[in-house]
Design an enzyme around this catalytic site. Structure first.
Site, PDB file in Angstrom:
ATOM      1  N   GLU A 159       0.683  -1.133   0.205  1.00 33.80           N
ATOM      2  CA  GLU A 159      -0.138   0.010   0.051  1.00 33.80           C
ATOM      3  C   GLU A 159       0.686   1.285  -0.066  1.00 33.80           C
ATOM      4  O   GLU A 159       0.831   2.121   0.975  1.00 33.80           O
ATOM      5  CB  GLU A 159      -1.118  -0.082   1.249  1.00 33.80           C
ATOM      6  CG  GLU A 159      -1.883  -1.202   1.028  1.00 33.80           C
ATOM      7  CD  GLU A 159      -2.949  -1.178   2.172  1.00 33.80           C
ATOM      8  OE1 GLU A 159      -3.019  -0.109   2.953  1.00 33.80           O
ATOM      9  OE2 GLU A 159      -4.149  -1.938   2.138  1.00 33.80           O
ATOM     10  N   GLU A 276      -5.432  -8.316  -0.740  1.00 33.79           N
ATOM     11  CA  GLU A 276      -6.007  -8.302   0.326  1.00 33.79           C
ATOM     12  C   GLU A 276      -7.413  -7.925   0.084  1.00 33.79           C
ATOM     13  O   GLU A 276      -7.641  -7.140  -0.738  1.00 33.79           O
ATOM     14  CB  GLU A 276      -5.378  -7.164   1.514  1.00 33.79           C
ATOM     15  CG  GLU A 276      -4.014  -7.477   2.053  1.00 33.79           C
ATOM     16  CD  GLU A 276      -3.728  -6.304   3.089  1.00 33.79           C
ATOM     17  OE1 GLU A 276      -4.710  -5.524   3.364  1.00 33.79           O
ATOM     18  OE2 GLU A 276      -2.411  -6.174   3.276  1.00 33.79           O
TER      19      GLU A 276
END
Length: 506
Positions: A159, A276
């Protein structure tokens, strides 16, 4: 209206849902509860890869710099890494490697994330970082064989579009990707490397700029990755959080977004991994523990494989410490399993998916029908789950005419049904009814495990004209698995159930 399910398959059921699953940080696999939980998951579901944070963080001890004769050197140590990967492979699951976070003695700053303080800054020495990447990947190839490690995807960071996970901005991530991807390919050109592992909420420009950079620099990339969550702003409470949820379709929209955003770029057509996904991105949101959650995610598991090559549930168990050590057995953790291997309703959604056949016969807003190669027919059905807070539906009915055999087949089928709902297979509800004990004793832990088991029922269903008609009446937030097996009657001619008590005529 009864749905007449076709006899001929319409497609093959994708197993993108089981390609990968998440864990916490890498070194948690050294813990007993983590091992026992993963062993259970692998026996009953069977994921192929596992991904977590912190492979290169200080707790694994890989990066070990030292001074000798006035010069800096680095020893790369694999004591913990080998134990973790050995455990994974023993349990039939392979790593999905995430390269991060930054070892503190290689970091350019002291910014960290999580309770366990993963460093989120760029390397102060790119050559030392590249050497670290080559050492880790090369060691894995030497220890486990290059043919095997070529099947392990390698993701660059986590991220980087969020300042909480990468302190230096997009251009610095591009440079990290370049150095890292080239280092991976120096070990072996056929290793799979990719990124950019984006958190939801990014603008199209982020991934488009990444694609342009990779193309302009002629960088290696074998897959694209991103994450997907469907929750809104946090409403904090002590030791927890509440959030609104978007409809489950928002997750599917996120799954499909990269292919739309990358159309016409050099990255178009690459495998897409959602590394995810979950409803809430918080590890302390109680929605994760509920029956609602299983019904909410059912259409995502059923349809996600149409949009991505994999989508990895975050996470398989609640051995997880991003916001600290959990204080109760049910605390809103991401896991399919609570601590002490207590199965949540969403765990059973996954076991139900694992029991489905590969031939899709029908798929709808509330059901999936498949057939196994041996002729068994399986149905997954779920009640509506409204994240807008509407009254849960009780009595939602799925009416199906299921094909069993040829049009002239007559006889019967054995129907076995397993269900989780607000009232069955719901240990969170049992824990609530116990008074939410912070540390249940062994007797209450056993009661929670028992409460976590699905409700089971069975019956004989007539088959006429090669069809069995079933009405699945679903309770609130129920997810149910129905398996129908054609009956071959082997009852001896002298047997009569009416004479069980020895009464009646011979």
């Amino acid at each position: 209206m009864r749905i007449a399910v076709p006899r001929q398959p319409t497609a093959r059921l994708s197993d993108a849902w089981r390609h990968s699953v998440g864990t916490g940080r890498f070194d948690l696999a050294l813990r007993r509860d983590h091992y026992e939980s993963l062993a259970l998951v692998q026996r009953e579901i069977g994921f192929r890869h596992i991904r977590g944070h912190g492979l290169l963080s200080d707790a694994t001890g890989v990066h070990q710099p030292y001074e000798h004769a006035g010069e800096r050197h680095v020893r790369h140590a694999f004591t913990y890494v080998d134990q973790v990967v050995d455990t994974y492979l023993e349990l039939g699951i392979a790593p999905f490697l995430e390269l991060g976070f930054m070892p503190s003695r290689l970091a350019s700053g002291d910014a960290t994330v999580f309770w366990w303080k993963g460093n989120i800054t760029p390397p102060r020495d790119e050559r030392e970082w590249a050497a670290l990447v080559r050492a880790v990947v090369g060691h894995l190839a030497d220890r486990y064989g290059i043919d095997q490690v070529r099947r392990w995807p390698i993701e660059v960071w986590n991220e980087p579009n969020l300042e909480a996970f990468w302190s230096a901005g997009q251009d610095a991530y591009h440079r990290l990707y370049e150095v890292t991807a080239r280092a991976v390919k120096e070990v072996d050109a056929e290793l799979q490397v990719g990124g950019p592992s984006l958190a939801p909420g990014y603008q199209d420009e982020w991934i488009e700029r990444f694609a342009e950079f990779v193309d302009t620099r002629d960088l290696p990339i074998d897959f694209v990755s991103r994450h997907a969550y469907s929750s809104g702003p946090v409403q904090p409470v002590p030791f927890g959080a509440h959030q609104t949820l978007m409809p489950a379709s928002a997750l599917l929209e996120q799954f499909g977004a990269p292919r739309r955003q990358l159309a016409g770029t050099g990255l178009a057509g690459l495998p897409l991994h959602i590394t995810e996904f979950n409803s809430s991105y918080r590890p302390d949101n109680p929605v994760h523990d509920t029956a609602f959650h299983a019904a909410y995610l059912a259409p995502v598991l059923v349809n996600g494989g149409d949009l991505a090559d994999s989508f990895s549930y975050w996470t398989f168990c609640d051995v997880f410490e991003e916001v600290g050590v959990p204080t109760t057995p049910f605390h809103g953790g991401f896991g399919l399993l609570a601590h002490r291997q207590i199965k949540k309703p969403t765990y059973h959604l996954y076991t139900f998916m694992a029991a489905m056949g590969q031939q899709i016969l029908a798929r709808g807003d509330d059901h999936l029908v498949t057939r196994h190669d041996d002729g068994r027919v399986t149905v997954l059905a779920w009640a509506p789950a409204d994240p807008g807070g509407g009254e849960p539906v009780d009595g939602h009915t799925v009416r199906l005419s299921l094909p069993l055999g040829t049009p002239d087949t007559r006889g019967s089928a054995f129907a076995l049904r397993r269900s989780v709902s607000e009232d069955a297979g719901n240990p969170w509800a049992a824990w609530r009814e116990m008074g939410r004990p912070l540390a249940p004793d062994h007797r209450r832990l056993d009661a929670l495990r028992e409460a976590a088991e699905p409700a089971r029922s069975h019956r004989n269903v007539p088959v006429t004209g090669g069809r069995a008609d079933v009405d699945l009446v679903l309770a609130r937030h129920e997810v149910t698995l129905l398996e129908l097996t054609p009956v071959v009657d082997e009852t001896p001619p002298w047997w009569s159930d009416d004479r069980l008590l020895g009464l009646g005529d011979a």
